[in-house]
Design a protein around this motif. Sequence first.
Motif, PDB file in Angstrom:
ATOM      1  N   GLY A  58      41.989  22.447  -7.118  1.00 35.21           N
ATOM      2  CA  GLY A  58      41.975  23.852  -6.686  1.00 35.21           C
ATOM      3  C   GLY A  58      42.781  24.088  -5.421  1.00 35.21           C
ATOM      4  O   GLY A  58      43.913  23.617  -5.267  1.00 35.21           O
ATOM      5  N   THR A  59      42.170  24.821  -4.517  1.00 38.75           N
ATOM      6  CA  THR A  59      42.837  25.154  -3.259  1.00 38.75           C
ATOM      7  C   THR A  59      43.217  23.898  -2.480  1.00 38.75           C
ATOM      8  O   THR A  59      44.277  23.846  -1.843  1.00 38.75           O
ATOM      9  CB  THR A  59      41.899  26.066  -2.426  1.00 38.75           C
ATOM     10  OG1 THR A  59      41.873  27.337  -3.071  1.00 38.75           O
ATOM     11  CG2 THR A  59      42.360  26.235  -1.004  1.00 38.75           C
ATOM     12  N   SER A  60      42.378  22.878  -2.542  1.00 39.38           N
ATOM     13  CA  SER A  60      42.681  21.635  -1.828  1.00 39.38           C
ATOM     14  C   SER A  60      43.949  20.991  -2.394  1.00 39.38           C
ATOM     15  O   SER A  60      44.736  20.378  -1.665  1.00 39.38           O
ATOM     16  CB  SER A  60      41.497  20.669  -1.928  1.00 39.38           C
ATOM     17  OG  SER A  60      40.331  21.280  -1.414  1.00 39.38           O
ATOM     18  N   VAL A 103      41.606  14.903  -0.846  1.00 38.54           N
ATOM     19  CA  VAL A 103      41.328  16.085  -0.030  1.00 38.54           C
ATOM     20  C   VAL A 103      40.275  16.925  -0.744  1.00 38.54           C
ATOM     21  O   VAL A 103      40.478  17.345  -1.887  1.00 38.54           O
ATOM     22  CB  VAL A 103      42.625  16.903   0.203  1.00 38.54           C
ATOM     23  CG1 VAL A 103      42.332  18.113   1.085  1.00 38.54           C
ATOM     24  CG2 VAL A 103      43.698  16.027   0.845  1.00 38.54           C
ATOM     25  N   THR A 109      33.346  17.002  -4.959  1.00 39.96           N
ATOM     26  CA  THR A 109      33.981  17.355  -6.236  1.00 39.96           C
ATOM     27  C   THR A 109      34.062  16.118  -7.141  1.00 39.96           C
ATOM     28  O   THR A 109      34.649  15.094  -6.762  1.00 39.96           O
ATOM     29  CB  THR A 109      35.376  17.954  -5.966  1.00 39.96           C
ATOM     30  OG1 THR A 109      35.185  19.131  -5.186  1.00 39.96           O
ATOM     31  CG2 THR A 109      36.107  18.288  -7.239  1.00 39.96           C
ATOM     32  N   VAL A 155      32.525  31.549  -1.364  1.00 45.00           N
ATOM     33  CA  VAL A 155      32.900  30.598  -2.413  1.00 45.00           C
ATOM     34  C   VAL A 155      34.417  30.358  -2.414  1.00 45.00           C
ATOM     35  O   VAL A 155      34.876  29.232  -2.613  1.00 45.00           O
ATOM     36  CB  VAL A 155      32.382  31.080  -3.789  1.00 45.00           C
ATOM     37  CG1 VAL A 155      33.054  30.323  -4.917  1.00 45.00           C
ATOM     38  CG2 VAL A 155      30.873  30.900  -3.866  1.00 45.00           C
ATOM     39  N   ALA A 156      35.181  31.402  -2.161  1.00 37.93           N
ATOM     40  CA  ALA A 156      36.637  31.223  -2.114  1.00 37.93           C
ATOM     41  C   ALA A 156      37.010  30.519  -0.808  1.00 37.93           C
ATOM     42  O   ALA A 156      36.653  30.967   0.278  1.00 37.93           O
ATOM     43  CB  ALA A 156      37.330  32.575  -2.208  1.00 37.93           C
ATOM     44  N   ALA A 157      37.726  29.421  -0.935  1.00 39.08           N
ATOM     45  CA  ALA A 157      38.106  28.640   0.250  1.00 39.08           C
ATOM     46  C   ALA A 157      39.197  29.372   1.033  1.00 39.08           C
ATOM     47  O   ALA A 157      40.198  29.806   0.461  1.00 39.08           O
ATOM     48  CB  ALA A 157      38.613  27.270  -0.192  1.00 39.08           C
ATOM     49  N   GLU A 245      40.228  34.691  -8.390  1.00 37.82           N
ATOM     50  CA  GLU A 245      38.847  34.261  -8.127  1.00 37.82           C
ATOM     51  C   GLU A 245      37.934  35.397  -7.705  1.00 37.82           C
ATOM     52  O   GLU A 245      36.804  35.479  -8.161  1.00 37.82           O
ATOM     53  CB  GLU A 245      38.837  33.263  -6.946  1.00 37.82           C
ATOM     54  CG  GLU A 245      39.051  31.850  -7.304  1.00 37.82           C
ATOM     55  CD  GLU A 245      38.868  30.973  -6.079  1.00 37.82           C
ATOM     56  OE1 GLU A 245      38.008  30.101  -6.137  1.00 37.82           O
ATOM     57  OE2 GLU A 245      39.567  31.167  -5.059  1.00 37.82           O
TER      58      GLU A 245
HETATM   59  C1  F6R Z   1      39.204  27.998  -4.393  1.00 36.99           C
HETATM   60  C2  F6R Z   1      38.159  26.979  -4.395  1.00 36.99           C
HETATM   61  C3  F6R Z   1      38.257  25.840  -5.353  1.00 36.99           C
HETATM   62  C4  F6R Z   1      38.110  24.545  -4.599  1.00 36.99           C
HETATM   63  C5  F6R Z   1      38.030  23.351  -5.549  1.00 36.99           C
HETATM   64  C6  F6R Z   1      37.990  22.030  -4.804  1.00 36.99           C
HETATM   65  O1  F6R Z   1      38.933  29.034  -3.526  1.00 36.99           O
HETATM   66  O2  F6R Z   1      37.263  27.062  -3.605  1.00 36.99           O
HETATM   67  O3  F6R Z   1      39.454  25.869  -6.082  1.00 36.99           O
HETATM   68  O4  F6R Z   1      39.207  24.424  -3.729  1.00 36.99           O
HETATM   69  O5  F6R Z   1      36.901  23.478  -6.349  1.00 36.99           O
HETATM   70  O6  F6R Z   1      36.867  21.966  -3.981  1.00 36.99           O
HETATM   71  P1  F6R Z   1      36.746  20.873  -2.872  1.00 36.99           P
HETATM   72  O7  F6R Z   1      37.812  21.150  -1.868  1.00 36.99           O
HETATM   73  O8  F6R Z   1      35.358  21.036  -2.293  1.00 36.99           O
HETATM   74  O9  F6R Z   1      36.943  19.547  -3.535  1.00 36.99           O
END
Ligand code: F6R
Length: 365
Positions: A58-60, A103, A109, A155-157, A245
């Motif tokens: 995802g964002t990471s 990351v 995750t 929830v949104a990073a 999202e």
């Molecule tokens: C987007 C979001 C997800 C997380 C992804 C990874 O806003 O929150 O795409 O980035 O689920 O999560 P982590 O970084 O906790 O492994």
Amino acid sequence: EKDGYPHYMAKEIHEQGTVLRSTLKGRLSESGVDLGDDVHWDGDFLRSLRRINLVACGTSYYACLVAERVLERWTSLDVKVDIASEYRYRDVKIGADTLAVFVSQSGETADTLAAQRKVRSLGGRCLGITNVRGSTLAREVHDLLLLKAGPEIGVAATKTFMGQLGALYLLALKLGWERGDLNPVEASRLAYGLLKLPYEVERVLERDGDVKAAAERFCGYDDFLFLGRGFSYPIALEGALKLKEISYVHAEAYAAGEMKHGPIALLEPNVPVMVVIPKDGLYEKTLSNVQEARARKSPIVAVASDGDDLIDQMADWVIRIPRCEECFSPFISVIPLQQFAYHVAQLRGCEIDQPRNLAKSVTVE
Ligand code: F6R
């Protein structure tokens, strides 16, 4: 605890200058990078490295795509980036000369943890970058770099992405500096640039009103195409992810140069193009893609640099960002895209902090 903000997401977006400052604090000066006591590398190990693999979801993962570009620029390492759910099932080659970097904001995750275990079983050296000290990832890796973003509730990073960029740039600078890939004068200059960034981030955050006006104009559209090149390509991906999202608006992101290989067929007056086009070395190339989209009558929304007058003639709406050195532009350009998604979601009456179908950490495959 939302400090007067209507949503955690708004609060967390606004904390990003502070987050970046905390992530860099005590780790960076104009004479070097110190990643702290949880990173146990020596000079021989750093110089023996040939490859670096970055793995996330995802964002990471998008933060890793930005890091790929800066690692290639500042080091001589061979850089590979992958999403954890693919990486873990591939026949990746891991050697003593490979550093694997995982990351994960949450550190929980499932796919990222599984990828880490796989690399470990193959004898690879694993660095974890996470926001949660007690997380599974933090406990399992050889070396650990914490974000110091503070808990992220939305929830949104958002702010953890900023912290991840900070941590990954510290890593790239350390590798470039200590391996001798960068000359010390240049390394010191880049350190100074990085140290100034929290202030620049704060200046961009103040421009939220301009982004809200853009959101008011464009919140009625149901499909968006996001475009960017180079350092702006991962930011286009992140901007599109944020929009889908929390506002449930269909948004796809492409590398600007890929547009003519298919997605251009989608373009018409009901499909706005959000283009991330700071004044950098690829500006003209992206501008030609903007012209192509414009010729298909797509409304153009541009995230562009102060002082760029040319873009006014090409775009229907321009969101301005301060000029900055090319390699630092992701820290700046991601902010209006986060704000845009936030305002569109609010205008469309969406939940924002708890979007449907999403969980803060994805602990199942
Ligand atoms: C987007 C979001 C997800 C997380 C992804 C990874 O806003 O929150 O795409 O980035 O689920 O999560 P982590 O970084 O906790 O492994």
